[in-house]
Design an enzyme around this catalytic site. Structure first.
Site, PDB file in Angstrom:
ATOM      1  N   GLY A  56     -18.403 -13.444   0.261  1.00  0.00           N
ATOM      2  CA  GLY A  56     -19.322 -12.335   0.496  1.00  0.00           C
ATOM      3  C   GLY A  56     -20.768 -12.743   0.239  1.00  0.00           C
TER       4      GLY A  56
ATOM      5  N   ASP B 204     -22.581 -12.325  -3.268  1.00  0.00           N
ATOM      6  CA  ASP B 204     -22.753 -13.420  -4.225  1.00  0.00           C
ATOM      7  C   ASP B 204     -23.379 -14.602  -3.484  1.00  0.00           C
ATOM      8  OD1 ASP B 204     -21.171 -12.418  -6.745  1.00  0.00           O
ATOM      9  OD2 ASP B 204     -19.980 -11.875  -4.998  1.00  0.00           O
TER      10      ASP B 204
ATOM     11  N   GLY C  80     -15.524  -4.237  -0.265  1.00  0.00           N
ATOM     12  CA  GLY C  80     -16.132  -5.553  -0.027  1.00  0.00           C
ATOM     13  C   GLY C  80     -15.044  -6.613   0.163  1.00  0.00           C
ATOM     14  N   HIS C  81     -14.073  -6.632  -0.780  1.00  0.00           N
ATOM     15  CA  HIS C  81     -12.944  -7.562  -0.640  1.00  0.00           C
ATOM     16  C   HIS C  81     -12.188  -7.275   0.658  1.00  0.00           C
ATOM     17  CE1 HIS C  81     -13.165  -7.218  -5.224  1.00  0.00           C
ATOM     18  NE2 HIS C  81     -13.338  -8.518  -5.039  1.00  0.00           N
TER      19      HIS C  81
ATOM     20  N   GLN D 123     -15.510 -19.344 -15.342  1.00  0.00           N
ATOM     21  CA  GLN D 123     -16.801 -18.875 -14.852  1.00  0.00           C
ATOM     22  C   GLN D 123     -17.395 -17.764 -15.717  1.00  0.00           C
ATOM     23  OE1 GLN D 123     -14.927 -17.874 -10.954  1.00  0.00           O
ATOM     24  NE2 GLN D 123     -16.279 -16.098 -10.980  1.00  0.00           N
TER      25      GLN D 123
ATOM     26  N   GLY E 221      -9.742  -9.939  -7.942  1.00  0.00           N
ATOM     27  CA  GLY E 221      -8.973  -8.695  -7.942  1.00  0.00           C
ATOM     28  C   GLY E 221      -9.801  -7.453  -8.197  1.00  0.00           C
TER      29      GLY E 221
HETATM   30  P1  AMP Z   1     -14.922 -11.234  -6.769  1.00  0.00           P
HETATM   31  O1  AMP Z   1     -13.561 -10.610  -6.829  1.00  0.00           O
HETATM   32  O2  AMP Z   1     -15.982 -10.390  -7.345  1.00  0.00           O
HETATM   33  O3  AMP Z   1     -14.924 -12.655  -7.284  1.00  0.00           O
HETATM   34  O4  AMP Z   1     -15.278 -11.349  -5.227  1.00  0.00           O
HETATM   35  C1  AMP Z   1     -14.413 -11.987  -4.324  1.00  0.00           C
HETATM   36  C2  AMP Z   1     -15.150 -12.180  -3.018  1.00  0.00           C
HETATM   37  O5  AMP Z   1     -15.559 -10.909  -2.512  1.00  0.00           O
HETATM   38  C3  AMP Z   1     -16.431 -13.012  -3.162  1.00  0.00           C
HETATM   39  O6  AMP Z   1     -16.568 -13.874  -2.044  1.00  0.00           O
HETATM   40  C4  AMP Z   1     -17.496 -11.957  -3.184  1.00  0.00           C
HETATM   41  O7  AMP Z   1     -18.749 -12.424  -2.719  1.00  0.00           O
HETATM   42  C5  AMP Z   1     -16.936 -10.936  -2.227  1.00  0.00           C
HETATM   43  N1  AMP Z   1     -17.538  -9.621  -2.461  1.00  0.00           N
HETATM   44  C6  AMP Z   1     -17.690  -9.002  -3.654  1.00  0.00           C
HETATM   45  N2  AMP Z   1     -18.345  -7.836  -3.498  1.00  0.00           N
HETATM   46  C7  AMP Z   1     -18.621  -7.729  -2.172  1.00  0.00           C
HETATM   47  C8  AMP Z   1     -19.285  -6.753  -1.384  1.00  0.00           C
HETATM   48  N3  AMP Z   1     -19.810  -5.642  -1.908  1.00  0.00           N
HETATM   49  N4  AMP Z   1     -19.387  -6.972  -0.056  1.00  0.00           N
HETATM   50  C9  AMP Z   1     -18.873  -8.101   0.492  1.00  0.00           C
HETATM   51  N5  AMP Z   1     -18.226  -9.049  -0.201  1.00  0.00           N
HETATM   52  C10 AMP Z   1     -18.103  -8.874  -1.512  1.00  0.00           C
END
Ligand code: AMP
Length: 297
Positions: free
Chosen positions: A164, A167, A50-51, A75, A45
């Site tokens: 993404g 990560d 990116g999301h 995690q 969330g």
């Molecule tokens: P998170 O909410 O941080 O767990 O991220 C959820 C998904 O979004 C994961 O697959 C991340 O790798 C991806 N993600 C986070 N930041 C970015 C970004 N800047 N560009 C592309 N994907 C992203």
């Protein structure tokens, strides 16, 4: 989307919030039987571009899009930012709906980890380096990720799941888990979305004050320098040197700055015709930031 499925019934219904896995399973029975493809985007969330890039890709390629929204305690290490991790469910629901999400699965912790929970999925080896080094977040961090993602795969049974490149180590662990455990899902890893100055978008960027926010841009400058200098000098060592100089100039001390085989995450010292990942983690003010660049042969 298949032309026969051009107008699935969910098209106008907007996003539905679901808290219980049973309800999510039930909601997906009919679409699956109808032959609709299902895309899953796991998130914690506090959505950013990116999301949204993952959600839009899922919407473009799948008939039904499920976004999970779960700040996964498994995690986080004790003392990490679990309690202060930024949250705004209302805004996330609105943005998810606008990006074409059909179902947001936002379970409470007990729904994911019931009393007596004792089973974990662990990818050995590549989760023990970089962020998985026991002195850093440790392999337990990735064990928490792969366990929750395996559970999501079982609940949603997606055709495609989106992650993404930001990560990269997480994506590598998930690809390996899917391969090793025969999960019938295609994994798509999409490019890192960045702020105009290069900073990789992250929910944790919210922790940065103005001064640290400016300093944080040195991380992506360093990675760009690493890629350019590696190619120019045909030397990873020269690339890492160039990155180190950019970080030094901004007063950013990396937790690690390393070149690794992009798939195995084994140490890379020379260009050998395989893609290399240059990855960095650094604490900048209140935020632990990670970023990487892929150097293709
Ligand atoms: P998170 O909410 O941080 O767990 O991220 C959820 C998904 O979004 C994961 O697959 C991340 O790798 C991806 N993600 C986070 N930041 C970015 C970004 N800047 N560009 C592309 N994907 C992203």
């Amino acid at each position: 989307m298949d032309s026969a499925l051009a107008n699935p019934p969910h098209a106008k219904s907007g996003v539905k919030l679901i808290r219980a896995k049973r309800e999510l399973r039930d909601a997906l029975i009919w679409p699956r039987r109808t032959g609709y493809s299902i895309g899953l985007v796991p998130t914690m969330g506090y959505l950013h571009e990116g999301h949204l890039s993952l959600l839009r890709a899922a919407h473009a390629h799948c008939d039904i899009v499920v976004m999970s929204l779960f700040v996964n305690p498994a995690q986080f290490r004790p003392g990490e930012d679990l309690d202060r991790y930024p949250r705004d469910e209302e805004r996330d629901l609105r943005l998810a709906g606008e990006a074409g999400v059909d179902f947001v699965y936002a379970p409470p912790v007990e729904e994911v980890y019931p009393e007596g929970f004792a089973t974990h999925v662990e990818v050995e080896g590549l989760t023990e380096v970089l962020c998985g080094d026991p002195a850093r977040r440790g392999p337990e961090h990735f064990r928490g990720v792969t366990t929750v993602v395996a559970k999501l795969f079982n609940t949603v049974q997606p055709d495609i799941a989106y992650f993404g490149q930001k990560d990269a180590q997480q994506a590598a662990a998930i690809r390996r888990m899917v391969r090793d455990l025969d999960f019938p899902v295609r994994i798509e890893v999409l490019p890192t979305v960045r702020e105009p100055d290069g900073l990789a978008m992250s929910s944790r960027n919210a922790y940065l004050g103005a001064e640290d926010r400016e300093r944080a841009a040195a991380i992506s400058r360093a990675l760009r320098a690493a890629a350019e200098e590696t190619v120019r000098a045909e030397s990873l060592a020269a690339g890492l040197e160039a990155a180190r100089r950019e970080l030094d100039a901004a007063g950013v001390e990396p937790e690690y700055l390393e070149a690794r085989d992009a798939e195995e995450l084994s140490s890379a010292t020379e260009l050998n015709g395989r893609p290399v990942l240059v990855a960095v983690a650094a604490q900048v003010g209140g935020a632990r930031l990670i970023d990487n660049v892929l150097i293709e042969p």
